[in-house]
Design a protein around this motif. Structure first.
Motif, short mmCIF file in Angstrom:
data_model
loop_
_atom_site.label_atom_id
_atom_site.label_comp_id
_atom_site.label_asym_id
_atom_site.label_seq_id
_atom_site.Cartn_x
_atom_site.Cartn_y
_atom_site.Cartn_z
N ASP A 1 0.90 -1.18 0.18
CA ASP A 1 -0.03 -0.02 0.03
C ASP A 1 0.42 1.05 0.11
O ASP A 1 0.21 2.50 0.23
CB ASP A 1 -1.09 0.20 1.15
N GLY A 2 2.23 1.23 0.18
CA GLY A 2 2.84 2.18 0.38
C GLY A 2 4.15 2.10 0.99
O GLY A 2 4.47 1.69 1.53
N PRO A 3 4.65 3.76 1.13
CA PRO A 3 6.02 3.73 2.52
C PRO A 3 5.54 3.67 3.45
O PRO A 3 4.19 4.18 3.90
CB PRO A 3 6.85 4.54 1.28
N GLY A 4 5.83 3.72 4.16
CA GLY A 4 5.22 3.36 6.67
C GLY A 4 6.85 3.81 7.39
O GLY A 4 8.36 3.42 6.44
N ALA A 5 6.73 4.39 7.99
CA ALA A 5 7.57 4.44 8.66
C ALA A 5 6.94 4.00 10.56
O ALA A 5 6.04 4.85 10.90
CB ALA A 5 8.42 6.15 9.12
N SER A 6 7.97 4.01 11.40
CA SER A 6 8.33 4.00 12.94
C SER A 6 9.30 3.82 13.46
O SER A 6 11.12 3.84 13.36
CB SER A 6 7.71 2.58 12.81
N PRO A 7 9.01 5.05 14.67
CA PRO A 7 10.32 5.46 15.64
C PRO A 7 11.23 3.95 15.96
O PRO A 7 9.15 3.24 16.08
CB PRO A 7 10.03 6.51 16.40
#
Length: 330
Positions: A182-188
């Motif tokens: 579904d696309g890019p993501g990020a997580s601290p």
């Protein structure tokens, strides 16, 4: 070892698509942990997707003054990179403390983040283990646990995360970036690893089918004066029984900023926020450093045979902070 298929991915979207088409597939980077687990039967993928040729092997500065580290950067290249050594020396030290040169030249940043515990009950498929087989129990609670968790554990799992690199990344607020269908993501990184609770088999917040594409270190001037110290049962290439990544900014004898993370004490790299609150604005002296360590370790719940870790970690925190303070005073 179970027979498995093998494919080589040529772009990120293609790699994600291959994994999404078959949930019994695993990404293969350096293989320094995954292949070992396949040999013991802990991991039994039907197919491996080799991601080593993906364009994720660069380390570059960000416009905000941090560093972007690609997921397939090897641990060896990470530790040797001049900007890592200059801006985040504790990270370079942590990687160098983690394994032999041969392993560092194979192991990747993305794989390091996802490596599994080295608990003997987890790696022995003849034994029960909630992390490997949910609901089967945690024999380490009553069994061999001298190097197990003293913070954040539960009755369902007391294993520790083995990464050295992750401890330094936790201290410097790294952000894990990934790609999904579904696309890019990020997580601290503080949210990336999940609490043990009653689901120790669910280790990270990485969405199903996601591929880690890199790690971003935000700008952190305090990190330029940082240190990683690891205590292990032998001097050469052993997993930690306790470790500390610390950074200290001292001005006129007062701590202006501090970063502190602990390793080999919990199921994930442990950011020592309680200790940081004690340190910030306080005198840079032994009394403050001891109070900071005590504040963090007040939550420790050691098992019958690993209580020594509380004392070890207290002494280690004080020693590393003292070294940094003395260096700042020169």
């Amino acid at each position: 070892m179970r027979e498995f298929g093998y494919e080589r991915a040529h772009d990120v979207a293609g790699a994600v698509a291959l994994l999404g088409a078959d949930p019994d597939t695993r990404f293969l980077g350096g293989g320094t942990n995954l292949v070992d687990l396949m040999k013991t039967g802990v991991e039994r993928p039907a197919r491996l997707v080799d991601i080593r040729e993906l364009p994720l092997d660069e380390i570059e500065s960000t416009p905000q003054g941090g560093l972007r580290i690609g997921a397939t950067v090897t641990n060896g290249d990470l530790a040797a990179h001049p900007e890592v050594r200059r801006r985040y020396p504790a990270l370079a030290q942590a990687v160098l403390a983690g394994a032999s040169g041969q392993l560092r030249n194979m192991a990747t940043v993305g794989g390091n983040l996802l490596q599994r515990t080295r608990c003997g009950y987890f790696t022995d498929i003849t034994k029960p283990c909630n992390k490997r087989l949910p609901g089967s129990g945690c024999p380490a609670v009553q069994g061999e646990h001298h190097n197990h968790a003293i913070l954040g554990a539960s009755d369902h799992c007391v294993a520790v995360h083995p990464s050295d690199m992750g401890v330094a990344l936790a201290a410097f607020d790294a952000v894990v970036h990934y790609e999904t269908a579904d696309g890019p993501g990020a997580s601290p990184i503080g949210d990336f690893y999940l609490p043990v609770g009653d689901t120790p088999h669910i280790e990270t917040a990485l969405p199903p089918g996601a591929l880690i594409t890199g790690v971003v270190l935000p700008a952190a001037p305090v990190a330029a004066r940082s240190r990683y110290r690891k205590v292990r049962e032998r001097a050469s290439y052993a997993f930690a029984i306790g470790s500390v990544a610390a950074a200290l900014d001292v001005h006129d004898g007062t701590v202006r900023d501090a970063r502190l993370a602990l390793g080999a004490v919990a199921s994930h790299p442990w950011r020592a926020l309680a200790a940081e609150r004690v340190l910030t604005g306080a005198p840079a002296d032994a009394a403050t450093f001891a109070a900071a360590a005590d504040a963090e370790l007040a939550a420790a719940r050691p098992l019958p045979h690993n209580g020594y870790k509380v004392t070890l970690m207290r002494n280690l925190v004080v020693a590393v902070l003292t070294e940094l303070a003395e260096e700042a005073a020169r």
